[in-house]
Design an enzyme around this catalytic site. Structure first.
Site, short mmCIF file in Angstrom:
data_model
loop_
_atom_site.label_atom_id
_atom_site.label_comp_id
_atom_site.label_asym_id
_atom_site.label_seq_id
_atom_site.Cartn_x
_atom_site.Cartn_y
_atom_site.Cartn_z
N GLY A 48 0.55 -1.24 -0.07
CA GLY A 48 -0.02 0.04 0.10
C GLY A 48 0.75 1.34 0.01
O GLY A 48 0.28 2.39 -0.54
N ASP A 106 -4.88 1.44 11.00
CA ASP A 106 -6.16 1.16 11.04
C ASP A 106 -6.37 0.76 12.71
O ASP A 106 -6.36 1.74 13.62
CB ASP A 106 -6.62 0.06 10.14
CG ASP A 106 -8.33 -0.12 10.35
OD1 ASP A 106 -8.94 0.75 11.18
OD2 ASP A 106 -8.62 -1.11 9.69
P1 5GP Z 1 -4.14 -2.50 11.02
O1 5GP Z 1 -3.25 -3.53 11.31
O2 5GP Z 1 -3.62 -0.95 11.41
O3 5GP Z 1 -5.56 -2.80 11.63
O4 5GP Z 1 -4.24 -2.39 9.48
C1 5GP Z 1 -3.12 -1.93 8.66
C2 5GP Z 1 -3.46 -2.52 7.16
O5 5GP Z 1 -4.80 -2.83 6.80
C3 5GP Z 1 -3.03 -1.46 6.24
O6 5GP Z 1 -1.69 -1.37 6.00
C4 5GP Z 1 -3.94 -1.70 5.01
O7 5GP Z 1 -3.24 -2.80 4.22
C5 5GP Z 1 -5.26 -2.21 5.73
N1 5GP Z 1 -6.22 -1.30 5.81
C6 5GP Z 1 -6.89 -0.73 6.81
N2 5GP Z 1 -7.72 0.26 6.69
C7 5GP Z 1 -7.86 0.28 5.22
C8 5GP Z 1 -8.57 1.06 4.15
O8 5GP Z 1 -9.34 1.72 4.86
N3 5GP Z 1 -8.41 1.11 3.07
C9 5GP Z 1 -7.61 0.02 2.65
N4 5GP Z 1 -7.31 -0.14 1.22
N5 5GP Z 1 -6.63 -0.95 3.27
C10 5GP Z 1 -6.94 -0.68 4.60
#
Ligand code: 5GP
Length: 178
Positions: A48, A106
């Site tokens: 990403g 996230d």
């Molecule tokens: P975390 O471990 O912080 O919950 O999630 C991080 C990863 O989830 C990010 O690097 C991304 O790949 C994915 N992610 C979280 N929210 C979004 C979003 O709104 N859109 C997209 N495309 N990916 C997300």
């Protein structure tokens, strides 16, 4: 900009290319100041962050290195479940000023599990740059030292971020229409 469709879902405009660009210039300026003379090592987390990392790195004007890694999670043998490993991290971090480049934080789970592995290598410092953060989605709080935008807890695509593989090449950031 108007509503777009990616796969089966509709997305509405959220951040324009020029808003993103302006934030990136400000972040780069801050990094130039904070890391002057420190030859930082930027570690961009794929997939990403590839567009964000490239655009930010072009704006950084001090001596700096960049490498790209991919995080893979697999089921560990412990009851804690997932274990995260970095693929492609072949630079020694000892005594380096390390700056993580992440597209979006996230829940914070990914980084909260990965950061201890980096600390283990005893970098001189370890900071996080995130283009986007969803504060209200936080489950694992992690310090974000340089933030592009705090956004609501909505799914976003574009500017490197995908929805099921598509949307990464959209120049702006769109959010899901619910
Ligand atoms: P975390 O471990 O912080 O919950 O999630 C991080 C990863 O989830 C990010 O690097 C991304 O790949 C994915 N992610 C979280 N929210 C979004 C979003 O709104 N859109 C997209 N495309 N990916 C997300």
């Amino acid at each position: 900009m108007s509503i777009i469709r990616v796969h089966d879902k509709q997305f509405e405009p959220y951040l324009t290319a020029s808003e993103i660009n302006a934030r990136i210039q400000a972040l780069a300026k801050q990094l130039d100041t904070d890391y002057a003379g420190k030859k930082p090592l930027f570690i961009a987390i794929l997939n990403g962050s590839f567009i964000f990392a490239a655009d930010l790195f072009k704006e950084v004007s001090i001596d700096a290195e960049i490498c790209f890694i991919k995080l893979a999670s697999y089921k560990g043998t412990k009851s804690s479940g997932q274990v995260i490993t970095a693929i492609g991290l072949d630079t020694d971090l000892y005594d380096r000023h390390v700056v993580i480049l992440e597209d979006i934080v996230d829940t914070g789970k990914t980084l909260s599990e990965f950061l201890p592995q980096l600390h283990h290598q005893q970098p001189a410092s370890l900071k996080i740059v995130a283009l986007l953060h969803k504060p209200s989605a936080t489950v694992f709080p992690i310090p974000i030292d340089y933030l592009g935008f705090a956004i609501p807890n909505k799914f976003v695509v574009g500017y490197g971020l995908d929805y099921d593989g598509l949307g990464r090449n959209i120049r702006e950031i769109y959010k899901l229409v619910e």
